[in-house]
Design an enzyme around this catalytic site. Sequence first.
Site, PDB file in Angstrom:
ATOM      1  N   HIS A  36      63.158 -12.981 -24.479  1.00 22.16           N
ATOM      2  CA  HIS A  36      63.326 -13.061 -25.925  1.00 22.16           C
ATOM      3  C   HIS A  36      62.857 -14.416 -26.409  1.00 22.16           C
ATOM      4  O   HIS A  36      63.045 -15.410 -25.715  1.00 22.16           O
ATOM      5  CB  HIS A  36      64.790 -12.850 -26.313  1.00 22.16           C
ATOM      6  CG  HIS A  36      64.952 -12.460 -27.737  1.00 22.16           C
ATOM      7  ND1 HIS A  36      64.992 -13.390 -28.749  1.00 22.16           N
ATOM      8  CD2 HIS A  36      65.012 -11.245 -28.317  1.00 22.16           C
ATOM      9  CE1 HIS A  36      65.100 -12.748 -29.890  1.00 22.16           C
ATOM     10  NE2 HIS A  36      65.109 -11.449 -29.669  1.00 22.16           N
ATOM     11  N   ASP A  79      66.717  -4.139 -26.024  1.00 21.89           N
ATOM     12  CA  ASP A  79      66.035  -2.869 -25.753  1.00 21.89           C
ATOM     13  C   ASP A  79      66.348  -2.291 -24.383  1.00 21.89           C
ATOM     14  O   ASP A  79      66.026  -1.135 -24.111  1.00 21.89           O
ATOM     15  CB  ASP A  79      64.513  -3.071 -25.872  1.00 21.89           C
ATOM     16  CG  ASP A  79      64.121  -3.422 -27.292  1.00 21.89           C
ATOM     17  OD1 ASP A  79      64.550  -2.704 -28.200  1.00 21.89           O
ATOM     18  OD2 ASP A  79      63.421  -4.424 -27.483  1.00 21.89           O
TER      19      ASP A  79
HETATM   20  N1  COA Z   1      59.035 -10.311 -17.938  1.00 22.31           N
HETATM   21  C1  COA Z   1      58.535 -11.279 -17.167  1.00 22.31           C
HETATM   22  N2  COA Z   1      58.317 -12.532 -17.578  1.00 22.31           N
HETATM   23  C2  COA Z   1      58.651 -12.823 -18.833  1.00 22.31           C
HETATM   24  C3  COA Z   1      59.210 -11.874 -19.678  1.00 22.31           C
HETATM   25  C4  COA Z   1      59.389 -10.571 -19.196  1.00 22.31           C
HETATM   26  N3  COA Z   1      59.894  -9.613 -19.946  1.00 22.31           N
HETATM   27  N4  COA Z   1      59.454 -12.447 -20.862  1.00 22.31           N
HETATM   28  C5  COA Z   1      59.057 -13.709 -20.765  1.00 22.31           C
HETATM   29  N5  COA Z   1      58.573 -13.939 -19.550  1.00 22.31           N
HETATM   30  C6  COA Z   1      57.999 -15.180 -19.074  1.00 22.31           C
HETATM   31  C7  COA Z   1      56.798 -15.523 -19.939  1.00 22.31           C
HETATM   32  O1  COA Z   1      55.621 -14.878 -19.424  1.00 22.31           O
HETATM   33  C8  COA Z   1      56.768 -17.002 -19.856  1.00 22.31           C
HETATM   34  O2  COA Z   1      56.176 -17.351 -18.625  1.00 22.31           O
HETATM   35  P1  COA Z   1      55.159 -18.582 -18.569  1.00 22.31           P
HETATM   36  O3  COA Z   1      55.973 -19.769 -19.001  1.00 22.31           O
HETATM   37  O4  COA Z   1      54.751 -18.606 -17.152  1.00 22.31           O
HETATM   38  O5  COA Z   1      54.061 -18.260 -19.522  1.00 22.31           O
HETATM   39  C9  COA Z   1      58.228 -17.394 -19.785  1.00 22.31           C
HETATM   40  O6  COA Z   1      58.908 -16.222 -19.322  1.00 22.31           O
HETATM   41  C10 COA Z   1      58.825 -17.850 -21.067  1.00 22.31           C
HETATM   42  O7  COA Z   1      58.555 -16.894 -22.051  1.00 22.31           O
HETATM   43  P2  COA Z   1      59.074 -17.120 -23.547  1.00 22.31           P
HETATM   44  O8  COA Z   1      58.280 -18.208 -24.160  1.00 22.31           O
HETATM   45  O9  COA Z   1      60.531 -17.293 -23.495  1.00 22.31           O
HETATM   46  O10 COA Z   1      58.781 -15.739 -24.186  1.00 22.31           O
HETATM   47  P3  COA Z   1      57.899 -15.427 -25.472  1.00 22.31           P
HETATM   48  O11 COA Z   1      58.605 -15.933 -26.673  1.00 22.31           O
HETATM   49  O12 COA Z   1      56.506 -15.849 -25.289  1.00 22.31           O
HETATM   50  O13 COA Z   1      57.928 -13.832 -25.458  1.00 22.31           O
HETATM   51  C11 COA Z   1      58.761 -11.657 -25.567  1.00 22.31           C
HETATM   52  C12 COA Z   1      59.056 -13.131 -25.854  1.00 22.31           C
HETATM   53  C13 COA Z   1      59.904 -10.830 -26.127  1.00 22.31           C
HETATM   54  C14 COA Z   1      57.466 -11.251 -26.260  1.00 22.31           C
HETATM   55  C15 COA Z   1      58.626 -11.493 -24.037  1.00 22.31           C
HETATM   56  O14 COA Z   1      59.829 -11.874 -23.446  1.00 22.31           O
HETATM   57  C16 COA Z   1      58.260 -10.081 -23.649  1.00 22.31           C
HETATM   58  O15 COA Z   1      57.093  -9.708 -23.691  1.00 22.31           O
HETATM   59  N6  COA Z   1      59.273  -9.224 -23.257  1.00 22.31           N
HETATM   60  C17 COA Z   1      59.002  -7.869 -22.903  1.00 22.31           C
HETATM   61  C18 COA Z   1      58.944  -6.995 -24.151  1.00 22.31           C
HETATM   62  C19 COA Z   1      60.296  -6.821 -24.771  1.00 22.31           C
HETATM   63  O16 COA Z   1      61.267  -6.460 -24.123  1.00 22.31           O
HETATM   64  N7  COA Z   1      60.340  -7.040 -26.099  1.00 22.31           N
HETATM   65  C20 COA Z   1      61.533  -6.862 -26.881  1.00 22.31           C
HETATM   66  C21 COA Z   1      62.054  -8.153 -27.377  1.00 22.31           C
HETATM   67  S1  COA Z   1      63.600  -7.924 -28.200  1.00 22.31           S
END
Ligand code: COA
Length: 507
Positions: free
Chosen positions: A376, A429
Amino acid sequence: MVFESGQRGTDDVFESGQRGTDDVTTRLRAVVAQALQIREETIFDGLGYRLISEWDSLAHVGLMLDLEREFGVSIDTDTVATLDSFGTIELYVRNSLGEAPPEPPATPGTSEGPPPATPPAIERGLAGVYFDTTEIASIDGQRGELLYRGYDIQDLVACSSFEETAYLLLHGALPDAAELASFDAELRAARAVPDAVLDVIRPLRHAHPSEVLRTAVSALASLEDSPPDASPAADLQRVIRLTAQVPTLVAAHHALRRDRSPVAPDPELSHAANYLWMVNQTRPSERAARIVDRVFILHADHGANASTFAARVAASTGSDVYAALTAAIATFSGPLHGGAIEHVLTLVREIGRPERAAAYIRELRANHKVVMGFGHRVYRTEDPRSRYLQTAARELSYELGQPDLIEILDAVVEAMRPYSEKGVGVNVDFYAGVIYRLLDLPQDLFVPSFAVGRTPGWLAQLQEQYANNIVIRPLQHYVGPRRRPYPQLAERGKAGSPESASLAARV
Ligand code: COA
């Protein structure tokens, strides 16, 4: 003592002008309050130009004139734009009265003029950027806390109903019994949708239900009385109608695509129970209705997420509530946002058995793919919405004799433990899709069902945007080619032409 530029005291007296600081501040507050027609108690240092609806561009000019008159200071055109908060105004007036050269503070760039000498700080994805104030939802991502209008969602999910929570979001306070009864009655009475919108939906039977919902909400705009009534009472009726009709639109499309006639909404049923009735066309159990009611409460608002931001951007240009809600639904359906709820079930299906979860997650990570239902932008700990959802998914999974579903989710959580410890935890989710699956909703209805819950939140956010509007228009730092001569068509692609030179520079 003499005031130096930027220095402020409390009890000191200016040498020139012999005015106590309290006196200047008091007079300034009175001038600002009078010019903007606001209460003096609401004035604070950071109160800024366009932060409140009263402080628009005309009021700003009026305020400048009042300051000149009251304090005998002179404010030239360039300075007018820099005096953009009570704090900067106070500093400027004090400097002027102290006969020190006015040193208005530098304002951040507000135009897309020449490129800055040093690259500006860029917050990609607007991460960590506050774009406005809100009184709707407060999120503490470190502590894992979500409040609606000051009430903890754990309390709301335990004690409230969706209708009461919707009222809270839309009106800013919990209703008393009479207010709740009247709001609930209005919602129940507004559920039926115009036949014309069913004609729009009918040919879209093979489309994804999220696409259909987006189209149907947009179509509702065209079915309004023309010209639309812009009175506050009409606005409120629109909000009631949209909250009540979004579930009907989702259910109607679901019926039509299964060659069934949509059933009429049942005014005897609550919002959640009626939704289950219209979708499944069977009477839901009280337990199922109560679970969905709680899921809707948890889904009702979540601050400046992507769909809400999109809606507020649309509204900020003066687009109507239908256009803004359409933008919200369009943005919501992406797999990285609301769309994840649907993809979690795909993940569960692909994993198939709990013992395969670890290998599946390893492979996803090896291919640099994200795990749906995890992570998130805001939370660095447990998403507080997942607490109840996990309990409900577990109970339902065992009660309905489908323990595999929760056991696969548990195995995914275990496989993701190293990531959770680094702040990538379960989000809203992860469990919600399994709950909807266990309640017989087809997978492609998960996203629109989430949208049913989110509708009052979107609408509350739109009300807030309209009430204190400013066009949302950030900047981009241009990093493309510098100014270059325009080549005629015949010149392009020739060796030595500016085009081929810039292409050569890039490869
Ligand atoms: N699975 C694996 N790795 C994940 C992840 C996931 N679901 N969510 C974040 N990470 C990783 C990122 O790739 C990032 O890695 P990096 O530093 O090597 O690039 C790290 O964790 C930090 O990510 P962060 O900056 O906290 O996330 P974000 O703000 O860029 O993205 C989301 C947030 C929601 C888009 C992302 O977590 C995601 O794509 N989740 C899956 C989709 C989902 O469930 N969406 C619903 C959200 S309510």
